[in-house]
Write a protein that holds these residues in place. Sequence first.
Motif, PDB file in Angstrom:
ATOM      1  N   UNK A   5      26.089 -16.717  19.255  1.00  0.00           N
ATOM      2  CA  UNK A   5      25.595 -15.811  18.223  1.00  0.00           C
ATOM      3  C   UNK A   5      24.998 -14.517  18.741  1.00  0.00           C
ATOM      4  N   UNK A   6      25.292 -14.125  19.966  1.00  0.00           N
ATOM      5  CA  UNK A   6      24.827 -12.833  20.470  1.00  0.00           C
ATOM      6  C   UNK A   6      25.499 -11.704  19.704  1.00  0.00           C
ATOM      7  N   UNK A   7      24.784 -10.598  19.581  1.00  0.00           N
ATOM      8  CA  UNK A   7      25.388  -9.398  19.016  1.00  0.00           C
ATOM      9  C   UNK A   7      26.645  -9.051  19.819  1.00  0.00           C
ATOM     10  N   UNK A   8      27.748  -8.835  19.140  1.00  0.00           N
ATOM     11  CA  UNK A   8      29.025  -8.696  19.828  1.00  0.00           C
ATOM     12  C   UNK A   8      29.046  -7.474  20.745  1.00  0.00           C
ATOM     13  N   UNK A   9      28.465  -6.366  20.285  1.00  0.00           N
ATOM     14  CA  UNK A   9      28.467  -5.163  21.110  1.00  0.00           C
ATOM     15  C   UNK A   9      27.603  -5.339  22.357  1.00  0.00           C
ATOM     16  N   UNK A  10      26.481  -6.029  22.214  1.00  0.00           N
ATOM     17  CA  UNK A  10      25.640  -6.276  23.385  1.00  0.00           C
ATOM     18  C   UNK A  10      26.381  -7.145  24.397  1.00  0.00           C
ATOM     19  N   UNK A  11      27.041  -8.188  23.917  1.00  0.00           N
ATOM     20  CA  UNK A  11      27.776  -9.089  24.813  1.00  0.00           C
ATOM     21  C   UNK A  11      28.892  -8.337  25.542  1.00  0.00           C
ATOM     22  N   UNK A  12      29.629  -7.510  24.808  1.00  0.00           N
ATOM     23  CA  UNK A  12      30.715  -6.740  25.419  1.00  0.00           C
ATOM     24  C   UNK A  12      30.154  -5.777  26.468  1.00  0.00           C
ATOM     25  N   UNK A  13      29.089  -5.078  26.111  1.00  0.00           N
ATOM     26  CA  UNK A  13      28.496  -4.108  27.025  1.00  0.00           C
ATOM     27  C   UNK A  13      27.969  -4.739  28.297  1.00  0.00           C
ATOM     28  N   UNK A  14      27.323  -5.902  28.164  1.00  0.00           N
ATOM     29  CA  UNK A  14      26.768  -6.598  29.333  1.00  0.00           C
ATOM     30  C   UNK A  14      27.887  -7.000  30.298  1.00  0.00           C
ATOM     31  N   UNK A  15      28.961  -7.559  29.757  1.00  0.00           N
ATOM     32  CA  UNK A  15      30.074  -8.009  30.605  1.00  0.00           C
ATOM     33  C   UNK A  15      30.731  -6.822  31.305  1.00  0.00           C
ATOM     34  N   UNK A  16      30.988  -5.755  30.552  1.00  0.00           N
ATOM     35  CA  UNK A  16      31.709  -4.612  31.110  1.00  0.00           C
ATOM     36  C   UNK A  16      30.846  -3.838  32.118  1.00  0.00           C
ATOM     37  N   UNK A  17      29.611  -3.520  31.722  1.00  0.00           N
ATOM     38  CA  UNK A  17      28.733  -2.754  32.608  1.00  0.00           C
ATOM     39  C   UNK A  17      28.294  -3.596  33.800  1.00  0.00           C
ATOM     40  N   UNK A  18      27.998  -4.878  33.557  1.00  0.00           N
ATOM     41  CA  UNK A  18      27.605  -5.753  34.656  1.00  0.00           C
ATOM     42  C   UNK A  18      28.729  -5.937  35.655  1.00  0.00           C
TER      43      UNK A  18
END
Length: 438
Positions: free
Chosen positions: A144-157
């Motif tokens: 249930x994480x915010x989808x944009x936060x999850x995408x950003x974390x994976x890509x930027x990380x």
Amino acid sequence: MNAVLDLAAIGIGPATLMMFGLLVALLLTGLPLALVTLLVALSFALLGYGAMAVPLIASRIYTFVDSFVFVSVPMFVLMAALLDRSGIARDLFDAMKLVGRRIRGGVAVQTIFVAVILAAMSGIIGGEIVLLGLIALPQMLRQGYDRKLAIGVVCAGGALGSMVPPSIVLIIYGLTANVSIGDLFTAAFLPGFMLAGLYIAYVLIRSYTSDHIAPMPDLTPIPATEKRRLLKGLALPLLVVFVVLGSIYGGIASVTEASAVGVAGVLASTVLRGEFSFAMLRDSAMQTLATVGMIVWIGIGATALVGVYNLMGGIHFVSSLIIGISDNPTVIVLIMMLILFVLGAFLDWVGIALLTMPIFVPIIKTLGLDPVWFGVVFCMNMQISFLTPPFGPAAFYLKSVTPPEISLGEIFTALLPFIGLQIIALGLLIAFPWIAVY
């Protein structure tokens, strides 16, 4: 073959516009950067100076590919390819639950921690983003994480592989700028962790200030036997990182030697885990061949182009233009960063490094600035280019493994806050050089 164009009569300014215009026109046709730069270089060399200019181009190319340090590039790429095909990353991610499970946004935080460890093992971004996209992104979306936060974390990380030593971006910069790669790794250590720290701070602030961003932490106790099993997943990756970076920083091994030791460590890890097979080794070797081949060909084309442009007097011309902008070194550095930022939206980082550093690094030395510090600043700028459209390779890597409902546009939108954090980190590096040259 005699010269057809009288470049001296044309003038370096118009000749520069002609070269740049031809370069852009060929790139717009969809031809690869390596082929375009080589075609432009050969065209201007043969038309402007005749066949006698070709040996000069060949000697520059030989100097580029003949470096012993360059051997470390395929070694680190091979490490990443082996990690792609093993379960080391998955076990590492599971083990980091011990760190993140008790805080809100913990899975996102542990994803960044895992990204840093993977970056310290391989130094490239493509494999990391794909791995995290397969392992971390589905888990965050399911919880249930915010989808944009999850995408950003994976890509930027996942893109941290270009900043955290042993970074291949730093290796190529060191080869181009004739700067100690060991010094670059030491200088990039703190800035890399600073950027990861900014990501973690952003995730925690968003998680604790917005109810819908991240689920509540899981406070269920983990049995002792499960803790021991999870800790085993940390042992081998941390050992490889310690051996690779420890041997470099301790002066025991060169970067090239440490990269070979790292490959041996990852191979030994796959054997101990019962995952090794000759098919895995063959596939990893083929992936390494394709990736390094691309880097080498871009290097050959860019090196040839810079060599011809230098023969025309272009490097002195551009240096005079940039230095003439201002007497303030900071302003000149900011102009360089703007140029790199614009180029990063359209070109691969290898091409950017090899095309611009022969011009920028002498200017940096003339201004009395540290080329090691500038290498870290350049690397941080490339971090931004990995995420920004329309080129943004990190977004395309992630898109290749995301569910169909996640569009490329949504990925780029999700990356905006992280691009902002990267710009803040770049500003801190420029304002406070001691962060890198401590």
